[in-house]
Design a protein around this motif. Structure first.
Motif, PDB file in Angstrom:
ATOM      1  N   PRO A  24       1.024  -1.403  -0.220  1.00  0.00           N
ATOM      2  CA  PRO A  24       0.138   0.134   0.183  1.00  0.00           C
ATOM      3  C   PRO A  24       0.812   1.005  -0.267  1.00  0.00           C
ATOM      4  O   PRO A  24       1.465   1.351   0.335  1.00  0.00           O
ATOM      5  N   LEU A  25       0.506   2.113  -0.603  1.00  0.00           N
ATOM      6  CA  LEU A  25       1.519   3.624  -1.172  1.00  0.00           C
ATOM      7  C   LEU A  25       1.734   4.023   0.475  1.00  0.00           C
ATOM      8  O   LEU A  25       2.642   4.513   0.930  1.00  0.00           O
ATOM      9  N   VAL A  26       0.495   4.061   1.286  1.00  0.00           N
ATOM     10  CA  VAL A  26       1.086   4.374   2.513  1.00  0.00           C
ATOM     11  C   VAL A  26       2.272   3.692   3.496  1.00  0.00           C
ATOM     12  O   VAL A  26       3.635   4.558   4.047  1.00  0.00           O
ATOM     13  N   PHE A  77       8.264   3.348   5.004  1.00  0.00           N
ATOM     14  CA  PHE A  77       9.311   2.623   5.131  1.00  0.00           C
ATOM     15  C   PHE A  77      10.796   2.661   3.994  1.00  0.00           C
ATOM     16  O   PHE A  77      11.060   1.395   3.024  1.00  0.00           O
ATOM     17  N   ARG A  78       9.965   3.016   2.708  1.00  0.00           N
ATOM     18  CA  ARG A  78      10.519   2.876   1.561  1.00  0.00           C
ATOM     19  C   ARG A  78      12.113   3.717   1.745  1.00  0.00           C
ATOM     20  O   ARG A  78      12.280   4.475   2.491  1.00  0.00           O
ATOM     21  N   ILE A  79      12.894   3.526   0.824  1.00  0.00           N
ATOM     22  CA  ILE A  79      14.073   4.432   0.597  1.00  0.00           C
ATOM     23  C   ILE A  79      13.951   5.760   0.693  1.00  0.00           C
ATOM     24  O   ILE A  79      13.562   6.214  -0.120  1.00  0.00           O
ATOM     25  N   THR A 125      11.055  10.651   2.678  1.00  0.00           N
ATOM     26  CA  THR A 125      11.423  12.115   3.598  1.00  0.00           C
ATOM     27  C   THR A 125       9.542  12.372   4.156  1.00  0.00           C
ATOM     28  O   THR A 125       8.787  13.683   4.659  1.00  0.00           O
ATOM     29  N   GLU A 126       8.648  11.076   3.990  1.00  0.00           N
ATOM     30  CA  GLU A 126       6.804  11.464   4.338  1.00  0.00           C
ATOM     31  C   GLU A 126       7.369  11.885   6.412  1.00  0.00           C
ATOM     32  O   GLU A 126       8.177  10.992   6.254  1.00  0.00           O
ATOM     33  N   PRO A 127       6.560  12.400   6.480  1.00  0.00           N
ATOM     34  CA  PRO A 127       6.257  12.914   7.356  1.00  0.00           C
ATOM     35  C   PRO A 127       6.080  11.792   8.267  1.00  0.00           C
ATOM     36  O   PRO A 127       6.474  11.715   9.423  1.00  0.00           O
ATOM     37  N   GLY A 128       5.395  10.488   8.162  1.00  0.00           N
ATOM     38  CA  GLY A 128       4.655   9.562   8.863  1.00  0.00           C
ATOM     39  C   GLY A 128       6.640   9.183   9.185  1.00  0.00           C
ATOM     40  O   GLY A 128       6.295   8.545   9.854  1.00  0.00           O
ATOM     41  N   SER A 129       7.707   8.928   8.066  1.00  0.00           N
ATOM     42  CA  SER A 129       8.315   7.579   7.894  1.00  0.00           C
ATOM     43  C   SER A 129       9.282   9.231   9.417  1.00  0.00           C
ATOM     44  O   SER A 129       9.780   8.376  10.394  1.00  0.00           O
ATOM     45  N   TYR A 130       9.520  10.391   9.602  1.00  0.00           N
ATOM     46  CA  TYR A 130      10.059  11.287  10.520  1.00  0.00           C
ATOM     47  C   TYR A 130       9.202  10.678  11.808  1.00  0.00           C
ATOM     48  O   TYR A 130      10.242  10.367  12.651  1.00  0.00           O
ATOM     49  N   LEU A 131       8.277  10.444  12.396  1.00  0.00           N
ATOM     50  CA  LEU A 131       7.657  10.564  13.432  1.00  0.00           C
ATOM     51  C   LEU A 131       8.413   8.969  13.584  1.00  0.00           C
ATOM     52  O   LEU A 131       8.081   8.849  14.973  1.00  0.00           O
ATOM     53  N   LEU A 132       7.880   7.749  12.550  1.00  0.00           N
ATOM     54  CA  LEU A 132       7.811   6.815  13.845  1.00  0.00           C
ATOM     55  C   LEU A 132       9.433   6.647  13.289  1.00  0.00           C
ATOM     56  O   LEU A 132       9.390   5.720  14.733  1.00  0.00           O
ATOM     57  N   ARG A 150      -1.645  11.006  11.183  1.00  0.00           N
ATOM     58  CA  ARG A 150      -2.636   9.350   9.963  1.00  0.00           C
ATOM     59  C   ARG A 150      -1.894   9.093   9.070  1.00  0.00           C
ATOM     60  O   ARG A 150      -2.622   7.235   9.062  1.00  0.00           O
ATOM     61  N   GLN A 151      -0.811   8.893   8.611  1.00  0.00           N
ATOM     62  CA  GLN A 151      -0.239   8.590   8.541  1.00  0.00           C
ATOM     63  C   GLN A 151       0.159   7.115   8.897  1.00  0.00           C
ATOM     64  O   GLN A 151       0.231   5.622   8.163  1.00  0.00           O
ATOM     65  N   CYS A 152       0.364   6.736  10.102  1.00  0.00           N
ATOM     66  CA  CYS A 152       1.287   5.562  11.104  1.00  0.00           C
ATOM     67  C   CYS A 152      -0.465   5.268  11.121  1.00  0.00           C
ATOM     68  O   CYS A 152      -0.076   3.838  11.560  1.00  0.00           O
TER      69      CYS A 152
END
Length: 539
Positions: A417-419, A424-426, A429-436, A465-467
């Protein structure tokens, strides 16, 4: 406690020459700028994010704070290596990601280890499984000559998705042409005399309806069960090569579809397309295609741009949303296009002219073909990946992927899924990636958590919301917990945030995880559909 600090990746001091031989348990190497590495730094060879931080805390032991090594490399991510002999991760799903086209990944993971390992040989049975991970019906294939222990009547065995037997039905009726499940998880058994018998998952008889007098007089040679806006429908093909349709098994009204003039042999293949309250049959007679509707007297010929020398279309498959169709020809070419046949996406040469055992859609983005020990996944752009199996398998299409059932495992193949890709992708720089990552650092009581939060302080609503959404697409409870914990961490920095999506997702996952326990009779698959639409039944 020796330490080596490299503040500029373009120049390495002579101390770095000891990197390959120095393995003191307390030694540490910190790279704060690795945009340019000289040949001395090639010992690292694993991670080269522009501002990545690599910490070697023990030369004999290698661990990671993330299972996303080699896939997850956010520009400010931190990778901790503590054991050279072993790599461990927070999750395992990214190791199963396979690229298929640009910025698209597919993943395959195990849902269950099957309990029927010593009972079922998929080569010798007819199998039908309900959608969304529902029950599985199995009956011996009477077309195959095999040694049996009894000479009694056929037995339909009903199993859970994890292979645990729930019930059985001793069959006393006529010859079974087709088995399938309704949207309410009733087992539908189509007989050669046109009768359709319905049973619940516990083997209790419910009701019977017929497919018309002509179907009874001439007998049925093929049948298909399909999902429609009205519920569940049935289409049968008689020995006189006429099609009869019932759109809703709860209110069976038999309709005859248009006839194909001069049809004296069985169609080489056919499928059912049910869209916008209209049900059609797409039928192939050799290389000629026809659309059959109950509102018209004659079949409508369909022009199709196939390769030269194509003699017949031997297999068809329709996507779950009935908007795309795949055709397999006798030359081994896979034609993928729109269901109205007006748009061709691609024509892929599989290099295998033999008819696939199964041809199904994986969601709406790719088609899966099954040949003996190989599964071929082809997307709508003509790009492919394949998976190998050493035992027979059966494919079960779902709205978001395809389940692969074997004697030993129950697996899922689906587009990532896109989210989930965004987080997790290489180099994400998505906000959810930094929050995780901030949540992970906070769990370690590291000050770096504050640095990651500052990167997304203006987008924390999006990050939360992404998480939350990504947690709904994960099957592994540990991954769900990791993402939900990150969402909870982010919520604490936004006083006026709406907590309803967070609470709803927690409740949904709790129910799904309880039902997905292989020791219970509750099963749930196609999680994205279940989470999004709440299409979950207590079996």
């Amino acid at each position: 406690m020796a330490s080596l600090v490299l503040t500029d990746g373009s120049q390495l001091t002579s101390d770095s020459q000891h990197l390959g031989m120095y393995s003191s348990p307390t030694a540490s190497l910190v790279l704060t700028d690795s945009s340019q590495l000289t040949s001395d730094s090639q010992h690292l060879g694993m991670y080269s994010s522009p501002v990545a931080s690599l910490v070697l805390t023990d030369g004999s032991q290698l661990t990671s704070d993330s299972q996303h090594l080699g896939i997850y490399s956010s520009p400010v991510a931190s990778l901790v290596l503590t054991d050279i002999s072993q790599l461990t991760y927070d999750s395992q799903h990214l190791a199963d990601w396979c690229p298929l086209g640009k910025d698209t990944y597919f993943r395959k993971f195990e849902i269950y280890s099957m309990a029927w390992q010593n009972e079922i040989n998929l080569d010798n049975v007819v199998l039908a499984a309900a959608s969304y991970g529902g029950p599985v019906a199995v009956v011996r294939d009477r077309k195959r000559f095999i040694k049996v222990q009894t000479t009694g009547k056929p037995v339909i065995s009903i199993y859970t998705a994890s292979g645990r037997q729930m019930s059985s039905i001793v069959w006393t009726g006529g010859q079974i042409i087709h088995l399938g499940w309704s949207s309410t998880e009733d087992l539908l058994c189509v007989q050669n005399d046109g009768c359709v018998l319905a049973y619940d998952m516990f083997g209790t008889y419910l009701h019977t309806f017929g497919m018309g007098q002509e179907a009874k007089d001439t007998n049925i040679i093929e049948a298909k069960i399909f999902a429609s806006v009205n519920g569940t429908g049935v289409v049968v093909l008689t020995s006189s090569y006429r099609f009869f349709l019932v759109n809703n098994v709860k209110e069976p009204k038999v309709r005859q579809l248009a006839e194909v003039a001069g049809l004296t042999v069985p169609p080489s293949s056919w499928c059912v397309i049910s869209e916008d309250r209209h049900t059609r049959v797409l039928m192939a007679r050799g290389s000629d295609l026809y659309l059959l509707k109950h509102s018209e007297q004659h079949a409508f010929p369909v022009g199709l741009d196939l390769r030269e020398n194509t003699k017949s279309v031997v297999e068809m498959a329709v996507s779950h949303n009935n908007r795309h169709v795949a055709l397999f020809t006798d030359l081994g070419h896979l034609w993928i296009g729109s269901a109205d046949m007006r748009k061709k996406y691609c024509e892929f040469d599989t290099k295998c002219p033999s008819r696939p055992r199964q041809l199904v859609w994986c969601g709406t983005e790719a088609v899966v073909g099954h040949w003996d020990t190989v599964l071929l996944v082809v997307n709508r752009q003509g790009e492919f990946i394949n998976y190998s199996y050493d035992s027979p398998v059966h494919l079960l299409p779902e709205m978001d992927g395809v389940r692969v059932l074997s004697a030993f495992t129950h697996e899922m193949i689906q587009k990532v899924p896109l989210v989930v890709q965004q987080i997790f992708r290489i180099n994400s720089t998505e906000p959810g990636s930094y929050l995780l990552e901030a949540s992970k650092q906070f769990q370690k009581r590291s000050h770096r958590s504050d640095e990651y939060i500052r990167l997304v302080k203006d987008q924390l609503n999006v990050a939360v919301r992404q998480c939350i959404d990504a947690a709904g697409y994960e099957f592994d409870p540990s991954n769900q917990m990791m993402l939900i914990r990150a969402a909870q961490f982010g919520k604490s920095f936004v006083p006026d945030i709406d907590s309803e999506p967070y609470v709803k997702m927690c409740r949904t996952l709790r129910v799904l995880n309880a039902g997905n326990n292989h020791t219970e009779n509750l099963t749930c698959g196609a999680w994205c559909g279940l989470v999004k639409f709440g299409n979950f039944w207590y079996n």
